[in-house]
Design a protein around this motif. Structure first.
Motif, PDB file in Angstrom:
ATOM      1  N   ASP A 140       0.873  -1.179   0.000  1.00 42.70           N
ATOM      2  CA  ASP A 140       0.000   0.000   0.000  1.00 42.70           C
ATOM      3  C   ASP A 140       0.913   1.233   0.000  1.00 42.70           C
ATOM      4  O   ASP A 140       1.264   1.765   1.046  1.00 42.70           O
ATOM      5  N   LEU A 141       1.307   1.671  -1.189  1.00 43.52           N
ATOM      6  CA  LEU A 141       2.292   2.753  -1.293  1.00 43.52           C
ATOM      7  C   LEU A 141       1.758   4.068  -0.740  1.00 43.52           C
ATOM      8  O   LEU A 141       2.502   4.824  -0.103  1.00 43.52           O
ATOM      9  N   GLN A 142       0.489   4.347  -0.955  1.00 49.84           N
ATOM     10  CA  GLN A 142      -0.066   5.588  -0.426  1.00 49.84           C
ATOM     11  C   GLN A 142      -0.071   5.552   1.095  1.00 49.84           C
ATOM     12  O   GLN A 142       0.251   6.546   1.752  1.00 49.84           O
ATOM     13  N   GLY A 143      -0.440   4.401   1.655  1.00 45.21           N
ATOM     14  CA  GLY A 143      -0.408   4.265   3.103  1.00 45.21           C
ATOM     15  C   GLY A 143       0.991   4.446   3.661  1.00 45.21           C
ATOM     16  O   GLY A 143       1.175   5.026   4.738  1.00 45.21           O
ATOM     17  N   MET A 144       1.994   3.983   2.944  1.00 44.16           N
ATOM     18  CA  MET A 144       3.374   4.149   3.375  1.00 44.16           C
ATOM     19  C   MET A 144       3.785   5.613   3.303  1.00 44.16           C
ATOM     20  O   MET A 144       4.443   6.129   4.214  1.00 44.16           O
ATOM     21  N   LEU A 145       3.394   6.287   2.228  1.00 45.45           N
ATOM     22  CA  LEU A 145       3.701   7.721   2.109  1.00 45.45           C
ATOM     23  C   LEU A 145       3.078   8.514   3.253  1.00 45.45           C
ATOM     24  O   LEU A 145       3.694   9.451   3.787  1.00 45.45           O
ATOM     25  N   ASP A 146       1.872   8.131   3.637  1.00 45.10           N
ATOM     26  CA  ASP A 146       1.132   8.897   4.634  1.00 45.10           C
ATOM     27  C   ASP A 146       1.806   8.909   6.001  1.00 45.10           C
ATOM     28  O   ASP A 146       1.558   9.814   6.808  1.00 45.10           O
ATOM     29  N   VAL A 147       2.626   7.893   6.306  1.00 41.50           N
ATOM     30  CA  VAL A 147       3.230   7.831   7.647  1.00 41.50           C
ATOM     31  C   VAL A 147       4.683   8.299   7.667  1.00 41.50           C
ATOM     32  O   VAL A 147       5.315   8.300   8.726  1.00 41.50           O
ATOM     33  N   ILE A 148       5.221   8.681   6.530  1.00 36.93           N
ATOM     34  CA  ILE A 148       6.576   9.246   6.516  1.00 36.93           C
ATOM     35  C   ILE A 148       6.546  10.630   7.149  1.00 36.93           C
ATOM     36  O   ILE A 148       5.715  11.467   6.802  1.00 36.93           O
ATOM     37  N   THR A 169       4.664  -2.204  -9.640  1.00 32.51           N
ATOM     38  CA  THR A 169       5.049  -1.917 -11.021  1.00 32.51           C
ATOM     39  C   THR A 169       6.033  -0.753 -11.089  1.00 32.51           C
ATOM     40  O   THR A 169       6.174   0.030 -10.142  1.00 32.51           O
ATOM     41  N   GLY A 170       6.681  -0.629 -12.237  1.00 33.75           N
ATOM     42  CA  GLY A 170       7.627   0.465 -12.429  1.00 33.75           C
ATOM     43  C   GLY A 170       6.976   1.823 -12.302  1.00 33.75           C
ATOM     44  O   GLY A 170       7.509   2.732 -11.657  1.00 33.75           O
ATOM     45  N   ARG A 171       5.819   1.974 -12.898  1.00 31.47           N
ATOM     46  CA  ARG A 171       5.127   3.272 -12.838  1.00 31.47           C
ATOM     47  C   ARG A 171       4.733   3.611 -11.408  1.00 31.47           C
ATOM     48  O   ARG A 171       4.921   4.749 -10.952  1.00 31.47           O
ATOM     49  N   GLU A 172       4.176   2.637 -10.689  1.00 32.14           N
ATOM     50  CA  GLU A 172       3.767   2.876  -9.305  1.00 32.14           C
ATOM     51  C   GLU A 172       4.960   3.236  -8.430  1.00 32.14           C
ATOM     52  O   GLU A 172       4.898   4.192  -7.634  1.00 32.14           O
ATOM     53  N   LEU A 173       6.031   2.486  -8.579  1.00 29.76           N
ATOM     54  CA  LEU A 173       7.179   2.691  -7.702  1.00 29.76           C
ATOM     55  C   LEU A 173       7.898   3.996  -8.020  1.00 29.76           C
ATOM     56  O   LEU A 173       8.348   4.701  -7.105  1.00 29.76           O
ATOM     57  N   TYR A 174       8.015   4.342  -9.286  1.00 29.23           N
ATOM     58  CA  TYR A 174       8.698   5.584  -9.634  1.00 29.23           C
ATOM     59  C   TYR A 174       7.928   6.790  -9.094  1.00 29.23           C
ATOM     60  O   TYR A 174       8.534   7.748  -8.573  1.00 29.23           O
ATOM     61  N   ALA A 175       6.594   6.750  -9.201  1.00 30.62           N
ATOM     62  CA  ALA A 175       5.782   7.838  -8.642  1.00 30.62           C
ATOM     63  C   ALA A 175       5.969   7.921  -7.131  1.00 30.62           C
ATOM     64  O   ALA A 175       6.034   9.022  -6.559  1.00 30.62           O
ATOM     65  N   PHE A 176       6.085   6.786  -6.489  1.00 33.06           N
ATOM     66  CA  PHE A 176       6.317   6.745  -5.045  1.00 33.06           C
ATOM     67  C   PHE A 176       7.673   7.346  -4.694  1.00 33.06           C
ATOM     68  O   PHE A 176       7.791   8.195  -3.801  1.00 33.06           O
ATOM     69  N   VAL A 177       8.707   6.903  -5.400  1.00 32.09           N
ATOM     70  CA  VAL A 177      10.070   7.387  -5.146  1.00 32.09           C
ATOM     71  C   VAL A 177      10.131   8.902  -5.268  1.00 32.09           C
ATOM     72  O   VAL A 177      10.787   9.584  -4.455  1.00 32.09           O
ATOM     73  N   LYS A 178       9.466   9.455  -6.245  1.00 28.71           N
ATOM     74  CA  LYS A 178       9.492  10.903  -6.468  1.00 28.71           C
ATOM     75  C   LYS A 178       8.819  11.682  -5.342  1.00 28.71           C
ATOM     76  O   LYS A 178       9.116  12.861  -5.146  1.00 28.71           O
ATOM     77  N   ARG A 179       7.933  11.022  -4.603  1.00 27.92           N
ATOM     78  CA  ARG A 179       7.206  11.714  -3.536  1.00 27.92           C
ATOM     79  C   ARG A 179       7.861  11.539  -2.169  1.00 27.92           C
ATOM     80  O   ARG A 179       7.495  12.237  -1.220  1.00 27.92           O
ATOM     81  N   VAL A 180       8.805  10.637  -2.054  1.00 26.44           N
ATOM     82  CA  VAL A 180       9.499  10.448  -0.772  1.00 26.44           C
ATOM     83  C   VAL A 180      10.541  11.554  -0.609  1.00 26.44           C
ATOM     84  O   VAL A 180      11.283  11.857  -1.554  1.00 26.44           O
ATOM     85  N   PRO A 181      10.635  12.178   0.568  1.00 27.14           N
ATOM     86  CA  PRO A 181      11.630  13.239   0.767  1.00 27.14           C
ATOM     87  C   PRO A 181      13.041  12.751   0.436  1.00 27.14           C
ATOM     88  O   PRO A 181      13.398  11.593   0.674  1.00 27.14           O
ATOM     89  N   GLY A 182      13.843  13.649  -0.099  1.00 23.28           N
ATOM     90  CA  GLY A 182      15.184  13.296  -0.547  1.00 23.28           C
ATOM     91  C   GLY A 182      16.125  12.868   0.550  1.00 23.28           C
ATOM     92  O   GLY A 182      17.155  12.231   0.273  1.00 23.28           O
ATOM     93  N   ASP A 183      15.816  13.176   1.816  1.00 30.67           N
ATOM     94  CA  ASP A 183      16.695  12.775   2.920  1.00 30.67           C
ATOM     95  C   ASP A 183      16.263  11.449   3.553  1.00 30.67           C
ATOM     96  O   ASP A 183      16.763  11.074   4.614  1.00 30.67           O
ATOM     97  N   VAL A 184      15.343  10.744   2.909  1.00 35.64           N
ATOM     98  CA  VAL A 184      14.905   9.421   3.360  1.00 35.64           C
ATOM     99  C   VAL A 184      15.443   8.383   2.386  1.00 35.64           C
ATOM    100  O   VAL A 184      15.227   8.482   1.174  1.00 35.64           O
ATOM    101  N   LEU A 185      16.168   7.384   2.900  1.00 34.06           N
ATOM    102  CA  LEU A 185      16.713   6.337   2.053  1.00 34.06           C
ATOM    103  C   LEU A 185      15.611   5.359   1.660  1.00 34.06           C
ATOM    104  O   LEU A 185      14.889   4.849   2.518  1.00 34.06           O
ATOM    105  N   ILE A 186      15.500   5.087   0.357  1.00 33.72           N
ATOM    106  CA  ILE A 186      14.535   4.109  -0.144  1.00 33.72           C
ATOM    107  C   ILE A 186      15.314   2.866  -0.556  1.00 33.72           C
ATOM    108  O   ILE A 186      16.107   2.911  -1.496  1.00 33.72           O
ATOM    109  N   VAL A 187      15.102   1.765   0.157  1.00 31.30           N
ATOM    110  CA  VAL A 187      15.816   0.525  -0.133  1.00 31.30           C
ATOM    111  C   VAL A 187      14.885  -0.404  -0.900  1.00 31.30           C
ATOM    112  O   VAL A 187      13.819  -0.775  -0.404  1.00 31.30           O
ATOM    113  N   LEU A 188      15.303  -0.762  -2.112  1.00 29.80           N
ATOM    114  CA  LEU A 188      14.531  -1.661  -2.962  1.00 29.80           C
ATOM    115  C   LEU A 188      15.191  -3.039  -2.911  1.00 29.80           C
ATOM    116  O   LEU A 188      16.241  -3.263  -3.516  1.00 29.80           O
ATOM    117  N   ASP A 189      14.599  -3.932  -2.167  1.00 28.97           N
ATOM    118  CA  ASP A 189      15.143  -5.282  -1.986  1.00 28.97           C
ATOM    119  C   ASP A 189      14.647  -6.155  -3.143  1.00 28.97           C
ATOM    120  O   ASP A 189      13.483  -6.564  -3.171  1.00 28.97           O
TER     121      ASP A 189
END
Length: 362
Positions: A140-148, A169-189
């Motif tokens: 739930d990417l939106q739910g994850m964004l909401d608690v950052i 998907t690539g489209r979903e994840l790229y949109a998510f990555v762009k919305r995460v603050p730049g000082d938060v590390l996004i680890v893609l396992d």
């Protein structure tokens, strides 16, 4: 005497060994389908390379994994200094947590997903925000964004996800990555990326040059069949790799592990054959489950999550019949075995579900 934040953690419990289980249950044969290992083993080139290598037990290994680093960087079309090697991805998860987390920080992750993300955040004194997967078993990417928030230091995305086998998907994840603050590390396992057949799966390595806060994890444990050698790696911007290197123990990858991984890389045909056979058996598994109307999540990995209910009881019945599978809260995760092994397991699984149907939920 001990860290207070360890109080609610549990040590990893591998359970009895296969030999102990066979003895306890009086079994002549046991099929191990509980750890997402490559059931086809590793390339014959690995055994040959190790047999031909000088042991040199008195010497420390190459601290930089030089030959493996050069070969892998060339294959991935990245700079050598964008790679970091660890004792499997487990150690890299430890190193990321150690480098980026402190008491008062937080991480964000899906649930269920790989337990080690939570475990090592807890060890470092950080809080964990678990966002339940949706009904399709997906993040739930939106739910994850909401608690950052301002305390968040790391966001973990297991893609394909363990244990559900689903993907972002690539489209979903790229949109998510762009919305995460730049000082938060996004680890893609991406431990299971080699088993992916979805055409819209993210091309995450293409994002690293534009996104300093993206770190991609991959491993030799799964498609290459080198789980016992414990060697995985991270790919990221040099600045991120440098920070993690500060907490990496020297000489952490044994010499024979480096030799095994290098040899496995040279035999891509073996890896591709494993992936092809995995998909063939997975398709057979889908057909059985569909015919029996047993619910499951479609998988992009070398395992499948079956929504059984009464998972512990189902797991126990399968074990008594010679099949090891992994139980979770609302289902079981089954490594996709060889064709004959899966054809043996699936009727046992159906029987186990029928036997536990009338039992109260645990």
């Amino acid at each position: 005497m001990f860290k207070k934040n360890l109080a609610h953690l549990r040590a990893y419990d591998p359970g009895p060994s296969p030999d102990e289980i066979k003895k306890a249950y009086g079994l002549d044969h046991l099929v191990k389908l509980d750890a997402n290992e490559n059931v086809y083993g590793s390339s014959p080139e690995v055994a040959r390379a190790i047999a031909q290598a000088a042991l040199l037990p008195e010497l420390y290994p190459d601290c930089q994994d030089s030959a493996l680093r050069q070969d892998l960087a060339k294959r991935l079309n990245i700079n050598e200094n964008q790679l970091l090697f660890g004792l499997g991805l487990d150690e890299i998860i430890v190193l990321v947590s150690r480098a980026f987390l402190a008491p008062g920080d937080s991480i964000v992750m899906a649930w269920p997903t790989f337990y080690e993300y939570y475990c090592h955040a807890q060890i470092e004194g950080a809080q964990t925000r678990k966002i339940p997967c949706n009904r399709e078993g997906r993040h739930d990417l939106q739910g994850m964004l909401d608690v950052i928030d301002q305390t968040t230091r790391v966001v973990w995305i297991c893609n394909p996800n363990n244990p559900t086998g689903t993907y972002v998907t690539g489209r979903e994840l790229y949109a998510f990555v762009k919305r995460v603050p730049g000082d938060v590390l996004i680890v893609l396992d991406e431990a299971y990326i080699d088993f992916v057949v979805a055409e819209d799966f993210p091309r995450s390595l293409e994002w690293i040059n534009d996104q300093e806060n993206v770190l991609v994890l991959r491993t030799f444990s799964k498609s290459y069949g080198l789980a016992s050698f414990r060697i995985g790696y991270a790919i990221g911007r040099r600045r991120v790799i440098e920070e993690i290197e500060k907490v990496r123990p020297p000489f952490n990858n044994p010499r024979l592990s480096q030799i095994a991984a290098f040899a496995a890389l040279q035999d891509q045909a073996f890896k591709e054959a494993c992936v092809r056979k995995n998909r063939e058996v997975l398709d057979m598994t889908y057909a059985f489950l569909d015919r029996k109307e047993i619910p499951y999540f479609p998988s992009q990995a070398n395992f499948i999550f079956v929504k059984t209910g009464h998972a512990k009881a189902v797991q126990e019945i399968c074990k008594r019949n010679g099949y090891l599978i992994q139980a979770f809260e609302d289902g079981v995760r089954i490594t996709i075995g060889k064709m004959n092994d899966m054809k043996g397991l699936l009727p046992v699984l159906e029987q186990a579900m029928n036997e536990t149907l009338s039992e109260p939920s645990l």
